[in-house]
Design a protein around this motif. Sequence first.
Motif, short mmCIF file in Angstrom:
data_model
loop_
_atom_site.label_atom_id
_atom_site.label_comp_id
_atom_site.label_asym_id
_atom_site.label_seq_id
_atom_site.Cartn_x
_atom_site.Cartn_y
_atom_site.Cartn_z
N ARG A 42 -49.57 53.96 -10.84
CA ARG A 42 -48.46 54.79 -11.24
C ARG A 42 -47.61 54.07 -12.27
O ARG A 42 -47.55 52.84 -12.30
CB ARG A 42 -47.64 55.18 -10.02
N ASP A 43 -46.93 54.87 -13.09
CA ASP A 43 -46.02 54.33 -14.10
C ASP A 43 -44.66 54.16 -13.46
O ASP A 43 -43.97 55.14 -13.16
CB ASP A 43 -45.95 55.30 -15.29
N ARG A 44 -44.25 52.92 -13.22
CA ARG A 44 -43.01 52.68 -12.51
C ARG A 44 -41.79 53.07 -13.34
O ARG A 44 -40.72 53.33 -12.78
CB ARG A 44 -42.91 51.21 -12.11
N TYR A 45 -41.91 53.09 -14.65
CA TYR A 45 -40.81 53.53 -15.50
C TYR A 45 -40.51 55.01 -15.25
O TYR A 45 -39.36 55.39 -15.00
CB TYR A 45 -41.16 53.29 -16.96
N PHE A 46 -41.55 55.83 -15.29
CA PHE A 46 -41.36 57.24 -15.02
C PHE A 46 -40.96 57.49 -13.56
O PHE A 46 -40.13 58.37 -13.27
CB PHE A 46 -42.63 58.02 -15.34
N ASP A 47 -41.54 56.73 -12.64
CA ASP A 47 -41.16 56.88 -11.24
C ASP A 47 -39.68 56.57 -11.03
O ASP A 47 -38.99 57.24 -10.26
CB ASP A 47 -42.02 55.96 -10.37
N THR A 48 -39.19 55.54 -11.71
CA THR A 48 -37.78 55.17 -11.58
C THR A 48 -36.89 56.25 -12.17
O THR A 48 -35.84 56.60 -11.59
CB THR A 48 -37.52 53.83 -12.28
N LEU A 49 -37.27 56.80 -13.32
CA LEU A 49 -36.49 57.89 -13.92
C LEU A 49 -36.40 59.08 -12.97
O LEU A 49 -35.35 59.71 -12.83
CB LEU A 49 -37.11 58.32 -15.25
N ARG A 50 -37.52 59.42 -12.33
CA ARG A 50 -37.52 60.56 -11.41
C ARG A 50 -36.61 60.28 -10.20
O ARG A 50 -35.87 61.17 -9.75
CB ARG A 50 -38.95 60.87 -10.95
N ALA A 51 -36.66 59.06 -9.68
CA ALA A 51 -35.81 58.72 -8.54
C ALA A 51 -34.33 58.77 -8.92
O ALA A 51 -33.51 59.32 -8.16
CB ALA A 51 -36.18 57.32 -8.02
N VAL A 52 -33.99 58.23 -10.08
CA VAL A 52 -32.59 58.27 -10.53
C VAL A 52 -32.15 59.72 -10.77
O VAL A 52 -31.00 60.09 -10.49
CB VAL A 52 -32.42 57.42 -11.80
N ALA A 53 -33.06 60.54 -11.30
CA ALA A 53 -32.74 61.95 -11.54
C ALA A 53 -32.39 62.66 -10.23
O ALA A 53 -31.44 63.45 -10.17
CB ALA A 53 -33.90 62.65 -12.24
N LEU A 54 -33.15 62.39 -9.17
CA LEU A 54 -32.86 63.01 -7.88
C LEU A 54 -31.53 62.53 -7.32
O LEU A 54 -30.75 63.33 -6.75
CB LEU A 54 -33.99 62.71 -6.90
N ILE A 55 -31.24 61.25 -7.47
CA ILE A 55 -29.96 60.72 -7.01
C ILE A 55 -28.81 61.38 -7.78
O ILE A 55 -27.77 61.73 -7.21
CB ILE A 55 -29.93 59.19 -7.16
N ARG A 56 -29.00 61.56 -9.07
CA ARG A 56 -27.96 62.20 -9.88
C ARG A 56 -27.73 63.66 -9.47
O ARG A 56 -26.60 64.14 -9.44
CB ARG A 56 -28.34 62.13 -11.36
#
Length: 444
Positions: free
Chosen positions: A104-118
Amino acid sequence: MSWEQQQGYGQPYPQGYDGYRYGEQLYPQQYPQQYADYGHVAAAEATATEATVAEATAPLPVVEPAPEPDAGPEPRPEPDPGPEPRASAAEERRPRAKSRPTGRDRYFDTLRAVALIRVVTYHTFGWAWCGMVFPSMGIMFGLAGTLMAKSLERPAAKVLRSRLRRLLPPFWFWGVFVVLAMLIHDWIPDWQIVYWIVPLGDPPGNAWGEQAWEILWYLRTYLWFVLLSPLLLPVFRLAPVPVLALSLAPILVLNFVWSGPDNRLGSALWDLSTYLFCWILGFAHRDGVLQRMKPAPVVVLSFAALGYGGWYAFSHQADFGTYDLDENPLAQAFWSAGFVMLLMWAKVYFRIDFAWLTRFKRLDRTVTVFNARAVTIYLWHEIALVLAVPLIDQFWNVPAFEKYLPLDSQWFMFGIGWVLIALFVVLCGWVEDVAAKKKPRLLP
């Protein structure tokens, strides 16, 4: 070439020499008559050693090759394999393994996680500036477009079945509770309840459950993008840059020319037009279009889109009552376009992969859970925030809680909301595993 030629024998002898040097040196016993013709050789044999005889008779010194051990028959030379066969045209076009990194691409995974938190943060506090700091919906549609372009390397029908299977069961499972709760609270459905089966339009409901079902616009828009992608992707590949630029045209038309019908179709058109650029941008990232673009045009165009989106949001506060991007589709479209383009281009240009994240096991684990339970978190977070209010009300009945806990703080409600979200992830997240044909687990 013979063995003698390889060793330098067989060359013309010096003038005046009529003997056989090869035979004299190695096999003198085989030429008695020839030795008889040379008197000085015969005399030398009687009075000197063989070495002296050779020195006396040879006009030039002869260096004997060292006798080689008998190695048996001379091995057969291996055939020349010739030049390495050239790869076929199909093999040359096939991407190397390193061009498609595994995992998995951890950059994209991190963006998705931050998006959900936001998203949860915005629905808790209602801060209008959240969308400008991090436009979660645009980012999530951009990431989904990238994954969809990757999936469409397989047959489209198979991809569509897979996407529907992953999306609909978690939606149905969540919908059963919401629909039952609304029925208990005096909701009388009609034929439009079919949108609770396939959300191609906004599912109906009553005001009591509005906070729960109003978030379904995202699933409806995502579903339409999935269904349209087998047509959008070939069109994009015909002329990538022009199609990407023109993907902002629909929101301009709806905003300045024709506002569309005032029904479910109209709502779908507005949302599709708002995030079409982000979805197509996901195609551009997957196909390497961003990688081929020069930095200057990307940066200039991105900041131009951000500037126009921000200007339109603040200059039209009187029309919408706020500068909140969620209330202003045109500002949302341009702000998200510029923001997401910078994020995706920066990943390619600076080769950002967030591989370092794996060194922090707890943080990496959190990102993994957020991505594996993204649908569950999105669907259940509003219900968690709704339930947090009556739960906190009960805390007031406990004197210690009333004295030591900030029960009237929104931050406290934010924390309780995340506790309930975690509970829903454990209790309901397994549905995503079943939808993906995986073994159900409490945590991925």
